[in-house]
Design an enzyme around this catalytic site. Sequence first.
Site, PDB file in Angstrom:
ATOM      1  N   LYS A 272      43.778  22.143  39.641  1.00 40.63           N
ATOM      2  CA  LYS A 272      42.370  22.924  39.745  1.00 40.63           C
ATOM      3  C   LYS A 272      41.263  21.806  39.573  1.00 40.63           C
ATOM      4  CE  LYS A 272      43.805  27.427  39.226  1.00 40.63           C
ATOM      5  NZ  LYS A 272      43.465  28.792  39.780  1.00 40.63           N
TER       6      LYS A 272
ATOM      7  N   HIS B 239      44.658  40.793  40.485  1.00 44.99           N
ATOM      8  CA  HIS B 239      44.891  39.318  40.706  1.00 44.99           C
ATOM      9  C   HIS B 239      45.852  39.114  39.702  1.00 44.99           C
ATOM     10  CE1 HIS B 239      44.627  35.114  41.692  1.00 44.99           C
ATOM     11  NE2 HIS B 239      44.431  34.967  40.327  1.00 44.99           N
TER      12      HIS B 239
ATOM     13  N   ASP C 261      37.142  28.927  33.147  1.00 42.13           N
ATOM     14  CA  ASP C 261      37.321  30.021  34.019  1.00 42.13           C
ATOM     15  C   ASP C 261      38.502  30.935  33.464  1.00 42.13           C
ATOM     16  OD1 ASP C 261      37.624  30.980  36.623  1.00 42.13           O
ATOM     17  OD2 ASP C 261      39.362  29.561  37.203  1.00 42.13           O
TER      18      ASP C 261
ATOM     19  N   GLU D 289      47.821  35.472  46.857  1.00 43.95           N
ATOM     20  CA  GLU D 289      47.886  36.867  47.071  1.00 43.95           C
ATOM     21  C   GLU D 289      48.073  37.821  48.621  1.00 43.95           C
ATOM     22  OE1 GLU D 289      45.566  39.228  44.092  1.00 43.95           O
ATOM     23  OE2 GLU D 289      44.549  37.248  43.954  1.00 43.95           O
TER      24      GLU D 289
ATOM     25  N   ARG E 130      57.044  36.917  38.321  1.00 48.57           N
ATOM     26  CA  ARG E 130      57.927  37.591  37.366  1.00 48.57           C
ATOM     27  C   ARG E 130      57.999  38.883  37.880  1.00 48.57           C
ATOM     28  NH1 ARG E 130      54.182  34.884  34.403  1.00 48.57           N
ATOM     29  NH2 ARG E 130      52.728  36.896  34.591  1.00 48.57           N
TER      30      ARG E 130
ATOM     31  N   TYR F 247      51.941  24.182  35.259  1.00 54.05           N
ATOM     32  CA  TYR F 247      51.164  25.007  34.428  1.00 54.05           C
ATOM     33  C   TYR F 247      51.847  25.367  32.988  1.00 54.05           C
ATOM     34  CZ  TYR F 247      53.665  29.386  35.304  1.00 54.05           C
ATOM     35  OH  TYR F 247      54.279  30.686  35.155  1.00 54.05           O
TER      36      TYR F 247
ATOM     37  N   THR G 287      39.682  35.082  40.139  1.00 57.09           N
ATOM     38  CA  THR G 287      39.606  35.479  41.283  1.00 57.09           C
ATOM     39  C   THR G 287      39.428  36.878  41.394  1.00 57.09           C
ATOM     40  OG1 THR G 287      41.639  34.077  41.819  1.00 57.09           O
ATOM     41  CG2 THR G 287      41.255  35.557  43.410  1.00 57.09           C
TER      42      THR G 287
ATOM     43  N   ARG H  56      48.712  25.252  44.765  1.00 55.49           N
ATOM     44  CA  ARG H  56      49.469  25.992  44.281  1.00 55.49           C
ATOM     45  C   ARG H  56      51.069  25.439  44.015  1.00 55.49           C
ATOM     46  NH1 ARG H  56      46.137  29.725  42.597  1.00 55.49           N
ATOM     47  NH2 ARG H  56      45.167  30.771  44.042  1.00 55.49           N
TER      48      ARG H  56
ATOM     49  N   ASP I 122      37.153  28.420  43.319  1.00 52.75           N
ATOM     50  CA  ASP I 122      38.069  27.604  42.463  1.00 52.75           C
ATOM     51  C   ASP I 122      39.242  27.216  43.382  1.00 52.75           C
ATOM     52  OD1 ASP I 122      39.638  26.463  40.239  1.00 52.75           O
ATOM     53  OD2 ASP I 122      40.351  28.613  39.735  1.00 52.75           O
TER      54      ASP I 122
ATOM     55  N   GLU J 106      35.463  33.525  43.486  1.00 50.58           N
ATOM     56  CA  GLU J 106      35.029  34.129  42.085  1.00 50.58           C
ATOM     57  C   GLU J 106      33.515  34.176  41.979  1.00 50.58           C
ATOM     58  OE1 GLU J 106      37.021  31.913  39.008  1.00 50.58           O
ATOM     59  OE2 GLU J 106      38.901  31.550  40.160  1.00 50.58           O
TER      60      GLU J 106
ATOM     61  N   GLU K 138      40.024  30.238  45.656  1.00 48.41           N
ATOM     62  CA  GLU K 138      39.764  31.610  44.753  1.00 48.41           C
ATOM     63  C   GLU K 138      38.258  31.919  44.931  1.00 48.41           C
ATOM     64  OE1 GLU K 138      41.624  30.657  41.001  1.00 48.41           O
ATOM     65  OE2 GLU K 138      43.513  31.367  41.652  1.00 48.41           O
TER      66      GLU K 138
ATOM     67  N   GLN L 130      50.201  23.420  40.647  1.00 51.47           N
ATOM     68  CA  GLN L 130      50.017  24.412  39.623  1.00 51.47           C
ATOM     69  C   GLN L 130      51.401  24.903  39.107  1.00 51.47           C
ATOM     70  OE1 GLN L 130      47.521  27.823  41.080  1.00 51.47           O
ATOM     71  NE2 GLN L 130      47.529  28.585  39.016  1.00 51.47           N
TER      72      GLN L 130
ATOM     73  N   THR M 222      35.665  22.198  42.392  1.00 55.00           N
ATOM     74  CA  THR M 222      35.308  23.576  42.362  1.00 55.00           C
ATOM     75  C   THR M 222      33.970  23.802  42.996  1.00 55.00           C
ATOM     76  OG1 THR M 222      36.330  23.882  40.045  1.00 55.00           O
ATOM     77  CG2 THR M 222      34.666  25.536  40.447  1.00 55.00           C
TER      78      THR M 222
HETATM   79 MN    MN Z   1      40.432  30.705  39.172  1.00 53.96          MN
END
Ligand code: MN
Length: 442
Positions: A265, A146, A139, A386, A155, A256, A372, A249, A245, A213, A211, A252, A269
């Site tokens: 993830k 995105h 992926d 988002e 951040r 991550y 995404t 969250r 996907d 995709e 997501e 994640q 899928t």
């Molecule tokens: Mn993805």
Amino acid sequence: MLNATHDPALRSWVSSANAPGTDFPIQNLPFGVFRRRAEADCRVGVAIGNQILDVEKSSSLGLFHGLAAEAGAACSGGTLNALMALSAAHQSALRAALSAQLAADATWYRSDPQLGLRLLTPISDVEMCLPATIGDYTDFYASVYHATNVGRLFRPDNPLLPNYKYVPIGYHGRASSIVVSGTPIRRPRGQIKDPQADIPVFARSHLLDYELEVGVFVGPGNELGQPIAIDAASTHIFGLCLLNDWSARDIQSWEYQPLGPFLAKSFATTLSPWVVTLEALAPFRRAAFTRPEGDPAPLPYLFSSADQLLGGLDLTLEVALLTEQMRAEGLEPVPVSRGSFADMYWTIAQLLTHHASNGCNLRPGDLLASGTVSGPVKDSRGCLLELTTRGDEPLILPTGESRRFLEDGDEVILRGYCERAGAVRIGFGECRGIVVSALPGA
Ligand code: MN
């Protein structure tokens, strides 16, 4: 490169393929694998209007010749892998033969319409299977919008990391949990650490997301140690499909760092069942994304004038949501976003070439996903993270319900289509999945 199969004047003897707005006119001819109800065997077919043409049976009846016959013979065994492994010339010859077979003026059909009808099955009478045995799945993260939106949530001062505009970012996904459209998605449980808590708990994910995709199926692969030149990339791409996907969250954000997504993830899928070939998409190719003034040019191994000129794709992608309450009230799925694949920072050729650039061998049926698909405006954001700004701005649905993230019983429906003046619209069908409750546990 356009040819007779793209002719907008072409019509089919399958009347539903001539209906305006159909996803599957004769100019499309996407490949899939289907099973008739009450039959055990998966078979290769192409979608035409609201029907499936049995490619394997057409091949065994001797309807194809030359390269097309070789390609038709590869359509047995219930997966597309053997067809994907053949050259682009084989795949193109089969497409031309299928187009001729399904064209309104096909002489063989005129001489025996019963035979034609015996090769068709209504799509509504079949179960679709995964199109290929997927050995590896990668992926990417190819939308700069995105990457910037998500980066800003984590951040605020430094949304886009300095490598982004040089290297197509990706991670290795899990192939075993890829499922076909319509498969229920079990809400995962996992390690979650609340920002206020000192230690994590193992619990059901409550920040489940989708997501939007695009999936890219690898055609002929490359030998281990042999990279793929950017100008050869398209001959290694069989076709495209829609991909969801699913992403937890809360799992994640805890797991991550430093190695990237893992269990957030790998639980599922979803893929749309129809693979739209690169050749079918030819009328909708466009220039690659225009990099803003000041962005670096792609490094030479990712740069080609031909790819810059036609490496983009005018593909509109939509997400719709259908909650349990909406279903109970008989409401239609509500559109929540619409984006364009033309907004992707990297082309699919660049993704594939980058993947193989270290000598990594790609194999027929391997799957790459775009990441995404999000665009510059708010309603083109391709995931809830988002779209709701990590839950701060919930969606309000026609029932009055609100959504920060997905609830049990929610169904996510992805759709995609290509339109352009002078060409016949083609569609990807749907990629659907309904969220079911997590297994009980402490
Ligand atoms: Mn993805």
